[in-house]
Design an enzyme around this catalytic site. Structure first.
Site, mmCIF file in Angstrom:
data_model
loop_
_atom_site.group_PDB
_atom_site.id
_atom_site.type_symbol
_atom_site.label_atom_id
_atom_site.label_comp_id
_atom_site.label_asym_id
_atom_site.label_seq_id
_atom_site.Cartn_x
_atom_site.Cartn_y
_atom_site.Cartn_z
ATOM 1 N N CYS A 197 -2.170 8.454 -8.216
ATOM 2 C CA CYS A 197 -3.355 8.240 -7.384
ATOM 3 C C CYS A 197 -4.388 9.325 -7.692
ATOM 4 O O CYS A 197 -4.097 10.509 -7.545
ATOM 5 C CB CYS A 197 -3.010 8.271 -5.893
ATOM 6 N N LYS B 250 0.872 -1.174 0.000
ATOM 7 C CA LYS B 250 0.000 0.000 0.000
ATOM 8 C C LYS B 250 0.913 1.230 0.000
ATOM 9 O O LYS B 250 1.973 1.227 0.629
ATOM 10 C CB LYS B 250 -0.849 -0.030 1.280
#
Lengths: 259, 303
Positions: free
Chosen positions: B129, B46
């Site tokens: 992102c 992550k």
């Protein structure tokens, strides 16, 4: 914690038990039947990609190689599961999450709203088996066959509440809870609740005001069900950050989460 | 027949080309309870940020046709927590641990790379992102910002540097080229496609973060084509990613030019997906009498 496995399971029975509500029993090969009340399973509907994600379902009952869930049709995914027939196959991942831990020294009061009964049904069956005293406050819009089923299974332990007064008291589960507790002959109680958001909020506030421990089982949209996607977060109360409903919950102490 | 699945990024060896995409596998610890993740070629964590991030408000997930939208918002506990609490637990995995990093500024990317240097197998630079207000995709949508970030990271670490690119741009091949020229050892293609979904009764987005990133089989043809376009334009390896659900999807990505692949949201519908895909790839190569995965990388081109 039990090992999480993906069981290639077979539908044994699918019974329509109420308007839009199905009781599905499945055969899970090699499942040891060990799970905590409040734990859930992620069910993959079929081999296609639409719906893409699995659906979380509370364990209603389970034993060796058997699992029962309660499915209410609320959308496409639940409709597809509800249409499964005997011998149809489903992938079932679990058992997942943290369930209810029961305080043996106090009287258990289970507060359920509508379909929120599923994890509490499992809890109640366990309490019954352990010959423990408990009460259920069951609230629903109108008298349903599911309520009748509860009456059959748990008898006078159930206090019925309906919005329209068609069974039991005309009220809501959270409104009826204070006087219900006052009339119990026990000094200490612990509340275990599952149901609509508004109901849980009221039950938590009530419990905190009276210093009665409350445990709630939460629902949230989930992608993975195992704690890696961080999609099903719930805000921590009084602290920074989030908890995951799937891994840290779905059962939380009422004062632990901001809902 | 012995099948050679091994591959390389820079000097870093991979025993096989199947990796797990950032944000879909945590740090590997939870899925390692389900299968032995050391069997994979590597895992990508992550994304890690300098400071702890709580992430975006719920709902963070909405299903789409053959896929899903997410707006998690890079929830993580920050680099110090990763180094102190997470890394000691995942260092022992017998596979490559690749740390994904996300900064709000160019400098933050540099600081993250510096802190991770020598602690992990490689760094994946997340400049793609779509779910954060500062940084994220805005770096990956601009040539000069891309160059600045990649050069900065390159200077701060001797580890292999992988750059994860956004498809939300007109010419992804230009950003890929810029990454290569700035010192990247590989590029990952693609991160999610920007999108959203509306609740027509509430007249608002279904996502708490308003917009999100689309992933899953819905984006596979788009991602596959992006890989093909980029792979023929650069010399460093391409890591293919986007809607890979089974071995044949993976083989398509190899044939389009990917040297490795990342399995992403497939893990959500099946936690064993990455392992299942790895086994399927190996079986395909055996059946087709292909001795090395390298034989099929980029084998498909226009006539």
């Amino acid at each position: 914690m039990n090992k999480i496995r993906d069981y290639y399971s077979t539908v044994v029975n699918n019974t329509l038990i109420d308007n839009n509500i199905y009781l599905i029993e499945m055969f899970l090969p090699e499942f040891d039947g060990k799970a905590e009340p409040g734990q859930f399973m992620m069910i993959k509907i079929d081999e296609t990609y639409d719906p893409f994600l699995r659906r979380p379902y509370s364990i209603l009952e389970c034993k060796k190689e058997r699992l029962k869930i309660l499915v209410k049709i609320v959308g496409k995914g639940s409709e597809m599961i509800a249409q499964k027939k005997k011998k149809d196959r489903l992938y079932v991942l679990g058992p997942l999450g943290v369930g209810f831990s029961v305080d043996k020294n106090s009287h258990s009061v289970l507060v359920a709203g509508g379909m929120g009964i599923a994890p509490l049904w499992f809890l109640a069956r366990g309490l019954m088996k352990g010959k423990k005293k408990f009460s259920i406050v069951y609230g629903e819009r109108t008298a349903s066959l599911l309520g009748k089923e509860m009456d059959k299974t748990f008898g006078e332990r159930v206090f019925f509440v309906t919005d329209d007064g068609s069974r039991g008291l005309k009220s809501t589960a959270s409104d009826a809870l204070p006087s219900f507790l006052d009339n119990l002959p026990y000094r200490e109680s612990t509340i275990y609740a599952c149901g609509p958001h508004g109901m849980l909020k009221e039950v938590i506030n009530f419990g905190m005001g009276r210093n009665i421990p409350v445990y709630v089982s939460l629902e949230e949209r989930m992608a993975c069900g195992i704690g890696v996607c961080l999609g099903c977060s719930v805000k921590r109360k009084g602290k920074y950050g989030f908890l995951t409903v799937c891994r840290d919950g779905p059962v939380f102490k009422g004062d632990e989460v901001e809902i | 027949m012995k099948i050679d699945l091994s591959t390389k990024i820079g000097k870093l060896k991979f025993k096989n080309p199947v990796l797990t995409a950032s944000g879909t596998f945590g740090y590997g610890l939870l899925i390692n309870e389900i299968f032995d993740i050391s069997r994979l070629g590597g895992i990508i964590t992550k994304s890690i940020t300098i400071r702890s991030r709580p992430g975006n408000p719920a709902p963070r997930i909405v299903e789409a046709a053959c896929g899903m939208l997410n707006s998690i918002g890079l929830e993580n506990k920050g680099i110090e927590n990763f180094l102190d609490e997470v890394l000691p637990k995942i260092k022992s995995f017998n596979t490559n641990v690749i740390a994904s990093i996300a900064g709000e500024t160019v400098d933050e990317y540099g600081r993250l790379a510096e802190k991770l240097d020598r602690n992990v197998s490689a760094i994946e630079v997340n400049i793609s992102c779509p779910n954060v207000k500062k940084g994220g995709m805005s770096f990956g949508q601009d040539l000069s910002s891309t160059k600045k970030v990649v050069k900065k990271v390159r200077r701060k670490t001797s580890l292999p540097v992988i750059v994860k690119l956004t498809p939300n741009i007109t010419r992804i091949e230009d950003i890929a080229k810029a990454s290569e020229e700035s010192g990247a050892d590989a590029v990952s293609i693609v991160n999610t496609y920007e999108g959203f979904s509306i609740d027509i009764y509430r007249r608002n987005s279904k996502l708490g973060g308003f917009s999100g990133g689309l992933s899953g089989p819905a984006i596979k043809p788009l991602a596959l084509f992006a890989v093909w376009k980029v792979a023929k334009n650069i010399d460093v390896p391409v890591i293919g990613c986007g809607g890979i659900m089974n071995f044949s999807d993976a083989i398509e990505f190899f044939m389009a030019g990917a040297s490795l692949i990342e399995v992403g949201s497939a893990t959500f519908s099946d936690p064993n997906a990455s392992l299942r895909i790895l086994k399927g790839v190996k079986h395909f190569l055996e059946e087709e009498n292909i001795k090395s995965i390298k034989e099929i990388v980029g084998i498909v081109d226009e006539n």
